[in-house]
Design a protein around this motif. Sequence first.
Motif, PDB file in Angstrom:
ATOM      1  N   TRP A  47       0.858  -1.192   0.000  1.00  0.00           N
ATOM      2  CA  TRP A  47       0.000   0.000   0.000  1.00  0.00           C
ATOM      3  C   TRP A  47       0.889   1.235   0.000  1.00  0.00           C
ATOM      4  N   SER A  79       1.224   5.375   0.139  1.00  0.00           N
ATOM      5  CA  SER A  79       0.608   6.653   0.509  1.00  0.00           C
ATOM      6  C   SER A  79       1.366   7.839  -0.061  1.00  0.00           C
ATOM      7  N   PRO A  95       3.913   6.397   6.868  1.00  0.00           N
ATOM      8  CA  PRO A  95       2.672   5.750   6.423  1.00  0.00           C
ATOM      9  C   PRO A  95       2.324   4.498   7.229  1.00  0.00           C
ATOM     10  N   ASP A 140      -1.308   3.681   7.768  1.00  0.00           N
ATOM     11  CA  ASP A 140      -2.240   3.957   6.674  1.00  0.00           C
ATOM     12  C   ASP A 140      -3.018   2.740   6.173  1.00  0.00           C
ATOM     13  N   ASP A 197      -7.353   2.386   5.831  1.00  0.00           N
ATOM     14  CA  ASP A 197      -7.962   2.506   4.507  1.00  0.00           C
ATOM     15  C   ASP A 197      -9.148   1.554   4.410  1.00  0.00           C
ATOM     16  N   THR A 233      -3.262   2.241  -3.303  1.00  0.00           N
ATOM     17  CA  THR A 233      -2.886   3.465  -2.604  1.00  0.00           C
ATOM     18  C   THR A 233      -3.748   3.603  -1.361  1.00  0.00           C
ATOM     19  N   ALA A 234      -3.106   3.765  -0.231  1.00  0.00           N
ATOM     20  CA  ALA A 234      -3.829   3.851   1.035  1.00  0.00           C
ATOM     21  C   ALA A 234      -4.297   5.269   1.283  1.00  0.00           C
ATOM     22  N   ASP A 235      -5.564   5.403   1.632  1.00  0.00           N
ATOM     23  CA  ASP A 235      -6.133   6.694   1.998  1.00  0.00           C
ATOM     24  C   ASP A 235      -6.467   6.641   3.481  1.00  0.00           C
TER      25      ASP A 235
END
Length: 708
Positions: free
Chosen positions: A647, A649, A670, A673, A677, A703-705
Amino acid sequence: MRLRVVLVVSVLAMTSVTALPAWAGPATGDAPPAGAASPVPTPTAPTPAPTLTPTSPAPAPAPTSLTPTAPAPTSPAGCDPIAGPECLLPFPNDWFTKGARTRTGLRVTLSAEAMPRNAAGTPIDPAQWNAADGFSPGSALLAHVPGLDLATTGAAPVTDVGWSLRRDAPIVIVDTRTGERWPYWAELDAGATDPARQALIVRPARNLREGHRYAVALRGLKDAAGETLPVTATFARLLGDGLPSGDPLAGRQHALRRTLGDLARAGVDAAGLQLAWDFTVASEQGIAGPVLTMRDRTLRALGGRSPKFTVTSVTDLTPEQDSSIAREVAGEILVPNYLDRPGGPPGSNLNRGPDGLPRPLGDTVKAQYQCEIPRSAFTRPARPSLYGHGLLGRATEVRADNVRAMAAEHGFMFCATKWIGMADEDVQHVASVFGDLSRFGTVTDRLQQSLLNFVLLGRAMITRDGFAGHPAFQDGRGGSLIDRRADLAYDGNSQGAIAGGALVAVSPDVRNAVLGVAGMNYSTLLNRSVDFQPFQQLMDRAYADRMTQQVCFGLLQMLWDRAETNGYAEHLTDDPLPGSPRHRVLLHAAFGDHQVSTVTAEVEARTIGARIRRPALADGRSPDLAPYWGLRSLPRGPYAGSALVVWDSGTPVPPVTNTPPLGPQYGRDPHEDPRNDIEARVQKARFLRDGLVVEVCGDAPCTADPRS
């Protein structure tokens, strides 16, 4: 996490050591204590520290390629003479073993005279190490090669692991049983301020096999100018004609002959060698035997029943108080105490019997637990899952927002207990241990007890006479809030992933596990983690020499193996330990993680046979020539097996040296993160429930949100 680091820093003021050189005994002018080995001075001492290649007199010309240097000073007692007076180098090393009636046929025999000394001149007591039947499966191979330049030598860096397997590689690791060449990366200790005290560190890119013997060859090593480094006079003698039986090196030459034969069969000629040695990896029984003994004895006594437990608090929460969690339950699991002090407090060792295996002391360890029951459980019973907390944490971390969200979104009841040995109550003790590493076994022994604590907590979660039969885990009509038809799962983050892999391997009940921001092998992790910095300060006071520190990390890993993933990775998936089922494991990694270096997640993935989800990163993000070398890609569609998912970020690329990502150039950490997510939690939940890796990122990198 930062709060815990502050706690550790506060311990520094409470821990004092005398600032004397590492390895050395008393300060200059003092008489050495009775029975002490001759001290090896550090660069700050009046005489220079001895090195693998002693310096020739100034007027003499530089030695030509492979020309032997002058004889090295006599090695202190208990050292390997092959590399001069650098005690315990090269390491690991079968020279420090003897024949024994063990699974490997060997027993480690380190002498106190050879062990690193702290600032007070006290050597590490080798007793616990000498119970081992070999070395760590994740051993970093250590040697001292003054003047070495890895770039001009052409050694494989961490960014190009595949380069290590080329036929003419300057560093070769060979499995002597199979003849297989082993992948690795090589690095010089970037934290060493004195180039003369800079260790060569060779790290296996996949864990070594239990019980196998490995031969190591160093050849064609060069300095920055491209000149081949000279071989020592001692090693040249060992490579030469047979020495008479009375020669002090005759025994070492005899042992080396076996190593040279193994290397020759693998296509490595003795001509051009600058150093060679061999070592044996500990057996399954040597590493996991103590925990399996505790587990099996305890579960036999239970006979399929739940362990005894108490409920000390039940907190019902209104939707206004918590929209995710309806009830929190806390209490204690009563676990047989295999430690040597009543109740097993910090500082305890395992209570070992004459056979070296743990035996009950006769009382119990009261393992505190905390359970989070989601609102959905009052409509549909929740699936049971253990949760493992992070570094020096506590069971109440199961109340973290991301865990509560996971419980509510996907219908899990998470229960946690402490990783005693490395929990909040251990902070001061762990800090003090870094002043005298003889006591390090008190950390890893309590961690082994914690594995049993987790196993019994899990058993209470799934048995009819366990939690399901207690009113605290029932609705108003007496119905169980726990789905007893569901398998027990495990979800852990950070330390909960590092120790969690060991738990999953020994658990008879867990089948699917998620190890979040995963890693293993503290001897690789520590120098690369921002979290180790307070402990690094303690180590710098007690064991100031950086080469000494690397030897210490290698020693510590031998004990850590008994309680963290590194020692159990061979049995984490398709080759289970006795009494354990096969497991499926999902590894989540946070690219650029400041706390758990993702290079160790890659080693873990290769070791357990996990596949990797691709594209793992956007083009150009990885510093590697062949990103995630040696890992097969996940197939399309749900995958019934183990996997690594990265992942991203957007954090900058971490250092490619054994240093932590300190400073603003490395951006925001991160580390937390992936678990925060929402899509990552969807993937985790499906895996914990069905053992399937499902796609949640489409065709792009994940992609980690963290805001989700």
